[in-house]
Design a protein around this motif. Structure first.
Motif, PDB file in Angstrom:
ATOM      1  N   ILE A 383       0.722  -1.320   0.040  1.00 39.46           N
ATOM      2  CA  ILE A 383       0.031  -0.119   0.058  1.00 39.46           C
ATOM      3  C   ILE A 383       0.858   1.266   0.037  1.00 39.46           C
ATOM      4  N   GLU A 384       0.791   2.128  -1.085  1.00 38.58           N
ATOM      5  CA  GLU A 384       1.655   3.296  -1.338  1.00 38.58           C
ATOM      6  C   GLU A 384       0.854   4.641  -0.845  1.00 38.58           C
ATOM      7  N   PHE A 385       1.389   5.406   0.204  1.00 40.00           N
ATOM      8  CA  PHE A 385       0.735   6.430   0.539  1.00 40.00           C
ATOM      9  C   PHE A 385       1.232   7.697   0.006  1.00 40.00           C
ATOM     10  N   VAL A 386       0.393   8.677  -0.571  1.00 41.11           N
ATOM     11  CA  VAL A 386       0.682   9.737  -1.236  1.00 41.11           C
ATOM     12  C   VAL A 386       0.165  11.034  -0.687  1.00 41.11           C
ATOM     13  N   ARG A 387       0.868  12.137  -0.768  1.00 42.87           N
ATOM     14  CA  ARG A 387       0.246  13.625  -0.391  1.00 42.87           C
ATOM     15  C   ARG A 387      -0.606  14.100  -1.050  1.00 42.87           C
ATOM     16  N   ASP A 388      -0.725  13.945  -2.365  1.00 41.07           N
ATOM     17  CA  ASP A 388      -1.815  14.428  -3.228  1.00 41.07           C
ATOM     18  C   ASP A 388      -2.357  13.231  -4.055  1.00 41.07           C
ATOM     19  N   LYS A 389      -3.548  12.560  -4.006  1.00 36.24           N
ATOM     20  CA  LYS A 389      -4.038  11.897  -4.352  1.00 36.24           C
ATOM     21  C   LYS A 389      -4.431  11.674  -6.104  1.00 36.24           C
ATOM     22  N   ALA A 390      -5.005  12.926  -6.510  1.00 36.08           N
ATOM     23  CA  ALA A 390      -5.259  13.120  -7.679  1.00 36.08           C
ATOM     24  C   ALA A 390      -4.040  13.244  -8.569  1.00 36.08           C
ATOM     25  N   ALA A 391      -2.940  13.961  -8.172  1.00 32.88           N
ATOM     26  CA  ALA A 391      -1.595  13.809  -8.941  1.00 32.88           C
ATOM     27  C   ALA A 391      -0.735  12.510  -8.820  1.00 32.88           C
ATOM     28  N   ALA A 393       1.401  12.210  -6.164  1.00 35.65           N
ATOM     29  CA  ALA A 393       2.433  13.081  -5.605  1.00 35.65           C
ATOM     30  C   ALA A 393       2.773  12.415  -4.460  1.00 35.65           C
ATOM     31  N   PRO A 394       4.192  11.672  -4.196  1.00 43.98           N
ATOM     32  CA  PRO A 394       4.856  11.099  -3.200  1.00 43.98           C
ATOM     33  C   PRO A 394       5.037  12.032  -2.063  1.00 43.98           C
ATOM     34  N   PHE A 395       4.964  11.498  -0.913  1.00 39.37           N
ATOM     35  CA  PHE A 395       5.554  12.264   0.481  1.00 39.37           C
ATOM     36  C   PHE A 395       6.945  12.183   0.337  1.00 39.37           C
ATOM     37  N   ALA A 396       7.644  12.987   0.960  1.00 39.26           N
ATOM     38  CA  ALA A 396       9.243  13.169   0.975  1.00 39.26           C
ATOM     39  C   ALA A 396       9.574  12.044   1.961  1.00 39.26           C
ATOM     40  N   GLU A 397      10.688  11.373   1.633  1.00 40.74           N
ATOM     41  CA  GLU A 397      11.334  10.090   2.227  1.00 40.74           C
ATOM     42  C   GLU A 397      11.287  10.085   3.685  1.00 40.74           C
ATOM     43  N   GLU A 398      11.476  11.348   4.173  1.00 40.01           N
ATOM     44  CA  GLU A 398      11.725  11.717   5.843  1.00 40.01           C
ATOM     45  C   GLU A 398      10.171  11.630   6.474  1.00 40.01           C
ATOM     46  N   ALA A 399       9.339  11.820   5.474  1.00 40.84           N
ATOM     47  CA  ALA A 399       7.835  11.560   6.244  1.00 40.84           C
ATOM     48  C   ALA A 399       7.594  10.303   6.784  1.00 40.84           C
ATOM     49  N   LYS A 400       8.138   9.065   6.221  1.00 38.65           N
ATOM     50  CA  LYS A 400       7.905   7.920   6.757  1.00 38.65           C
ATOM     51  C   LYS A 400       6.364   7.522   7.426  1.00 38.65           C
ATOM     52  N   ILE A 401       5.477   7.982   6.182  1.00 38.93           N
ATOM     53  CA  ILE A 401       4.079   7.635   6.710  1.00 38.93           C
ATOM     54  C   ILE A 401       3.845   5.913   6.885  1.00 38.93           C
ATOM     55  N   GLY A 402       4.685   5.151   6.180  1.00 37.88           N
ATOM     56  CA  GLY A 402       4.467   3.783   6.323  1.00 37.88           C
ATOM     57  C   GLY A 402       4.745   3.308   7.797  1.00 37.88           C
ATOM     58  N   MET A 403       5.680   4.087   8.479  1.00 38.74           N
ATOM     59  CA  MET A 403       6.141   3.930   9.832  1.00 38.74           C
ATOM     60  C   MET A 403       4.899   4.203  10.885  1.00 38.74           C
ATOM     61  N   LYS A 404       4.312   5.256  10.458  1.00 36.68           N
ATOM     62  CA  LYS A 404       3.150   6.042  11.160  1.00 36.68           C
ATOM     63  C   LYS A 404       1.885   5.029  11.120  1.00 36.68           C
ATOM     64  N   LEU A 414      -2.117  -5.576  14.912  1.00 34.66           N
ATOM     65  CA  LEU A 414      -1.718  -6.045  13.615  1.00 34.66           C
ATOM     66  C   LEU A 414      -0.115  -5.487  13.406  1.00 34.66           C
ATOM     67  N   ILE A 415       0.580  -6.433  13.155  1.00 29.44           N
ATOM     68  CA  ILE A 415       1.966  -6.209  12.602  1.00 29.44           C
ATOM     69  C   ILE A 415       1.956  -6.035  11.204  1.00 29.44           C
ATOM     70  N   ALA A 416       2.327  -4.737  10.743  1.00 33.73           N
ATOM     71  CA  ALA A 416       2.654  -4.739   9.269  1.00 33.73           C
ATOM     72  C   ALA A 416       4.239  -4.245   9.094  1.00 33.73           C
ATOM     73  N   ARG A 417       4.573  -4.154   7.835  1.00 31.09           N
ATOM     74  CA  ARG A 417       5.835  -3.598   7.783  1.00 31.09           C
ATOM     75  C   ARG A 417       6.112  -2.433   7.044  1.00 31.09           C
ATOM     76  N   PRO A 418       6.705  -1.420   7.635  1.00 34.25           N
ATOM     77  CA  PRO A 418       6.753  -0.092   6.864  1.00 34.25           C
ATOM     78  C   PRO A 418       8.103  -0.143   6.081  1.00 34.25           C
ATOM     79  N   LEU A 419       7.926   0.452   4.942  1.00 36.15           N
ATOM     80  CA  LEU A 419       9.043   0.751   4.031  1.00 36.15           C
ATOM     81  C   LEU A 419       8.733   2.023   3.291  1.00 36.15           C
ATOM     82  N   GLY A 420       9.552   3.072   4.126  1.00 34.28           N
ATOM     83  CA  GLY A 420       9.250   4.478   3.664  1.00 34.28           C
ATOM     84  C   GLY A 420       7.882   4.860   3.930  1.00 34.28           C
ATOM     85  N   ASN A 421       7.244   5.109   2.610  1.00 39.33           N
ATOM     86  CA  ASN A 421       5.898   5.558   2.601  1.00 39.33           C
ATOM     87  C   ASN A 421       4.982   4.598   1.956  1.00 39.33           C
TER      88      ASN A 421
END
Length: 454
Positions: A383-391, A393-404, A414-421
């Protein structure tokens, strides 16, 4: 005899200061000490040192396919250790468990892949494949035919050559045998297709391979290595027909095709091996590990064609490759018991149904604003997370949305594996329908929480 194993969370964390965790931010661990202590497991769940039950959404690490605590495998390992604890399959020695497992893998593997060399990790399996092909070409009088073609986004291991075949982002600041490897374009249509249809993108990927062969010369290229679905690179699926197309190009130029099935084999995509049954390719070599024993023992296998074996086993030289623990009796017994269990319970066949339910449940999360793409197949989803769904557009690497999101999911069980965003799910293959719905529900809540905090 009593083993001196720490029993409390604090005692474990004190002892753990001496342990170097793989792929961790070691400085961050020094600073905040945040660790999860796993002390037990059963079925689809693990238990932490605080007594919390957590759904194992990463299957240990892509590997506990039949679930935790299966007595059939544990008893097979115990019986083997009581009979023959250890002897290596080196020189002219063999033993029943390794011989039987090699025979079984040859029966399960497609086509003429009938010869098996055992190792103890996916990295070793892939290193073995390349060393075999280098030796193969030496024996054929082609000592210059050594280069390996891999892909940006690939993961093939972390030893010196395997990490060179892995996408460059995984080895920043570390040395690798890069002079032997060329990375082709990543086959991720959503991110790399640039307005092309999937068919047009496939043509572009084929042209990239053809141009690379022309640039280096087929006479210098030993093999192309590819995961059927990229795992640790973000669960990336290539366009339909990609593997058959690439394999045909390789075959036309006498370049061997290595299918890295360290993750995709033993039921994760609904078959013991996915290369032929799912993707229509009979490779020259298949590498496997992880699900081979469902993680109950460390074991890998490099399965090669009769044609390659005929060359490397001919007169005039020894096979100068191997590991002390190649074909370890307890590991081989675990592999045999694991396969027998999967056949008896028809786990690959069940995955063709439950895996598609899992995939559909997670694809349903695409309606959330934070979710840009849900990709993968069966019990292998990214599952890839984006800051702008329409475009897109990815998050900056340091955002670490996957970790959050992973932290929010773990808080809910639930244990899931984060990988950047990106968030990766690769659970045990024995999830019930109710548990599949539970995973999807937890993820929806976790993503919604993080979304609201941004």
């Amino acid at each position: 005899m009593t083993l001196d194993i720490p029993a409390t969370t604090d005692a474990v964390l004190t002892a753990d200061t001496h342990l170097i965790q793989s792929w961790a931010d070691l400085d961050a661990l020094k600073q905040n000490g945040a660790r999860t202590v796993i002390v037990g497991a059963k079925g689809t769940r693990v238990r932490d040192s605080d007594g919390r039950e957590l759904i194992d959404g990463i299957g240990g690490l892509w590997c506990v396919n039949v679930g935790h605590g299966r007595r059939e495998i544990i008893e097979a390992i115990t019986t083997q250790l009581e009979t023959l604890d250890f002897y290596s399959t080196f020189y002219n020695f063999t033993h029943p468990a390794a011989a039987a497992l090699a025979e079984k893998l040859a029966a399960l593997a497609p086509g003429s892949l009938n010869k098996v060399h055992f190792g103890n990790s996916g990295s070793v399996a892939n290193e073995t494949a390349v060393r075999m092909l280098h030796h193969y070409n030496n024996r054929l009088g082609r000592p210059q035919k050594k280069r390996i073609l891999s892909r940006i986004g690939a993961y093939h291991g972390s030893t010196h050559l395997a990490i060179a075949m892995t996408t460059p982002g995984y080895s920043k600041g570390w040395d690798a045998a890069r002079e032997l490897v060329h990375h082709l374009r990543c086959p991720h249509h959503w991110r790399e297709g640039a307005g092309m249809t999937e068919a047009e993108f496939l043509d572009a990927l084929a042209e990239d391979l053809t141009a690379t062969i022309a640039f280096y010369g087929a006479e210098t290229i030993a093999a192309f290595i590819a995961e059927p679905i990229m795992g640790a690179g973000g669960v990336i699926t290539a366009p339909a027909g990609y593997h058959a197309r690439m394999a045909a190009i390789c075959r036309a130029h006498e370049i061997k095709y290595i299918s890295d099935e360290v993750v995709t084999s033993f039921g994760r995509l609904g078959h013991f091996f996915a290369s032929q049954d799912v993707f229509g390719v009979e490779p020259d070599i298949i590498t496997t590990a992880r699900g081979l024993t469902s993680g109950y023992q460390p074991l890998s296998a490099t399965i090669i064609s009769d044609e390659i074996h005929e060359v490397i086993s001919g007169p005039g030289g020894a096979f100068l490759h191997g590991m002390t623990y190649s074909g370890h009796p307890a590991a081989a017994a675990a592999g045999l018991a694991n396969i027998a269990l999967m056949e008896a319970e028809q786990i690959p066949e069940r995955v063709r149904v439950t895996g598609k339910r899992f995939e559909a449940a997670l694809r349903g999360l695409i309606d959330l604003d934070l979710v840009g793409e849900v990709r993968g197949s069966h019990f292998m989803i990214g599952i890839e997370f984006v800051r702008d769904k329409a475009a897109g557009a990815p998050f900056a690497e340091e955002a670490k949305i996957g970790m959050k999101v992973a932290a929010a999911a773990q808080k809910r069980g639930l244990i899931a594996r984060p990988l950047g965003n990106i968030l990766i799910l690769a659970p045990t293959l024995v999830l019930s329908e109710a548990e599949i719905d539970e995973v999807a529900g937890i993820l929806r809540e976790a993503i919604t929480e993080v979304q609201a905090s941004l």
